[in-house]
Write an enzyme that holds these catalytic residues in place. Sequence first.
Site, PDB file in Angstrom:
ATOM      1  CE  LYS A 150      47.335 -40.112 -35.275  1.00  0.00           C
ATOM      2  NZ  LYS A 150      46.590 -40.818 -34.209  1.00  0.00           N
ATOM      3  CB  SER A 173      46.357 -44.569 -35.430  1.00  0.00           C
ATOM      4  OG  SER A 173      45.994 -43.536 -34.524  1.00  0.00           O
ATOM      5  CB  SER A 177      46.282 -43.966 -31.353  1.00  0.00           C
ATOM      6  OG  SER A 177      45.635 -44.925 -32.150  1.00  0.00           O
TER       7      SER A 177
HETATM    8  N1  GLN Z   1      43.912 -49.139 -32.267  1.00  0.00           N
HETATM    9  C1  GLN Z   1      42.696 -48.448 -31.935  1.00  0.00           C
HETATM   10  C2  GLN Z   1      41.776 -48.401 -33.114  1.00  0.00           C
HETATM   11  O1  GLN Z   1      42.158 -48.843 -34.165  1.00  0.00           O
HETATM   12  C3  GLN Z   1      43.005 -47.110 -31.391  1.00  0.00           C
HETATM   13  C4  GLN Z   1      43.024 -46.012 -32.374  1.00  0.00           C
HETATM   14  C5  GLN Z   1      43.298 -44.693 -31.765  1.00  0.00           C
HETATM   15  O2  GLN Z   1      43.513 -44.561 -30.574  1.00  0.00           O
HETATM   16  N2  GLN Z   1      43.231 -43.674 -32.600  1.00  0.00           N
HETATM   17  O3  GLN Z   1      40.674 -47.937 -33.001  1.00  0.00           O
END
Ligand code: GLN
Length: 471
Positions: free
Chosen positions: A74, A149, A173
Site C-alpha cells: 500500500k 482504504s 481498512s
Molecule cells: N474507513 C475508516 C476511516 O475512514 C478506516 C480507515 C483505515 O482503517 N485506514 O477512517
Amino acid sequence: MYNDYSALRSGLDAGKTSVLEAVKYYLDNIKKGKHLNAFLSVFEEESLARAAEIDLKLKNKSAGKLAGMVIAVKDVLSIKSRTLTCGSKILQNFEPLYTATAVKRLIDEDAIIIGKTNCDEFAMGSSNENSAYGIVKNPVDNTRVPGGSSGGSAVAVAAGMCMVSLGTDTGGSIRQPAALCGIVGLKPTYGRISRKGLTAFASSFDCIGPFAKNIADAALVLEVMAGHDNGDSTSAENDVNDYSHNFEFRDKLTIGIVPDLFEEGLQDEIRLQIKEVIKKLASDGFVIKNISLPNLKYSIQAYYILTTAEASSNLARYDGARYGVRASSYNDLEEMYVNSRTEGFGAEVKRRIMLGTYVLSAGYYDAYYRKAQKVRRLIKNDFVKAFKDVDLIITPTTPTTAFKIGEKTDDPLEMYLNDVYTTSSNLSGNPALSIPIGFDNEKLPVGLQIIGRDFDEVSVLKLGNYIMRNC
Ligand code: GLN
C-alpha cells in the site's frame, strides 16, 4: 499459478517453476487488470532482475523464507527512493529516504515487491473513492467499490496481481476491503508490527497487516514482519509466535457472539451466513456463548473523534515547506502554508483535519476529546471482561456487501457507518481477521470477522483456517 506460497515454494525447490515465471505471471495480470486502477507504481524491471537473483539463490540453497513470494505494498508505506504518495496530491513527488521496517523484513527474506497500490488519501476512507489518483474498482463487479482504504491492495490479491499484499488498518481498512473483495485480511494486535516507515494517520490506532487468499500465507507474512523494532517505540516486545506452523490445530475453543451486532442495519444474507457458520461450529464441538459488549455502540463516535484529532496533528507536517508539493503562488509564509494545503489535500482529508482541530480546541477538548478517550477505555474494558469467558469473538466484518461506486460519496456519515464492526478492535488494540465465507444473492463476497485476545493471533488464525476449510 500456485494458490499458496507453500505450493509455489515446492515447485521452486523442485525446479518445476522459477521466480522469473511467477513474476511474469503477476506482471501480466497487472497489465490485464489496468482498468481496476489498483497500482500507483509497478516495479517491472527491478522485479524481473530480483527474480533472476533469487532463482540463483534457490539453486544455491541460500534463499530466504519468502523466496519468490510476490508482494504489493500500500502506498502509505515507504520504500527507499520510490515515490510515496499516500494517495495524495500533496506528496505526488515525494521520495522517502528509508524503507519501512515491515517491508524491509519481507525483502530480507527474498520476497519481491512488485509495486505500490492505490488507496484512499492518507488512508481516510471506506471505498477507495478518496484517492487523488482515481477510484479503484472491485474485480468481482466493476460498478462497485472494493472497500477502503487499502482497496488497491485488496484488489491486487483478489485479481491475481500478486500473491500477498500489505495494507494498513486504522479503523477497518484491511478487514473491510478483504470482506468486500472475498479474501483474507488480518489486522494484528496494535504494536505487533513496527510502524516505522508507515505514514501516520492516527498513530495510536494504525496497524500494518497482510491480505492473502488463504490463512497460511497471511500467517507466514505476519511471522516475518512481527517483532520489536528499535525504530518504533510502540512496537511490542512480546515474543513472536510460530504463526505459520500453528494455525492447523483444531482446539475446541469457546466463541463469543454479541446478539446486538446481528440486529437491524445488517444485510440479511450476511446475518444468515454467519449464523450458519456458528451452527456448524457448535455441531463440531466448539462452545458458543452469548456475550455483551455494552459500550461498542459508541465505537464509531469515539473512533471519529480520536482519529481525526490525531490526524489533525499528524498531518500538520505537510506544509509545503518540508514535504512534497508547494503551491506556486503566494505572497508570504502563511499564504504559502495555506495555499499548499488547500491545493494539496482532498475534501475528506480537509474535513478530518477541521473536525480534529475542533475536538482538540480549548473550548471543546473536555466535551469531545477527553470524553472519547474515556469511552475508548470502556470499550477496552468490555473486551477484557469478555475474554475472561470466551477465547474468540465472531462478528460480521461489514454491514453490507460491496456497494455501488458513488452510492455513498455525498453522505460522509453514511460512509462512516461502514466501519461499525471494525473500529472497536482498533480502539481496543485487539487482533482481528476477516475471512470470506460465501456470496450474497448478487454473487458479492461476504466476510466474517474474528476478534482475539491481545497478541493471540494464533487462535484467530486457527479459527479462521478452520472455518474456511470446514464451514
Ligand atoms: N474507513 C475508516 C476511516 O475512514 C478506516 C480507515 C483505515 O482503517 N485506514 O477512517
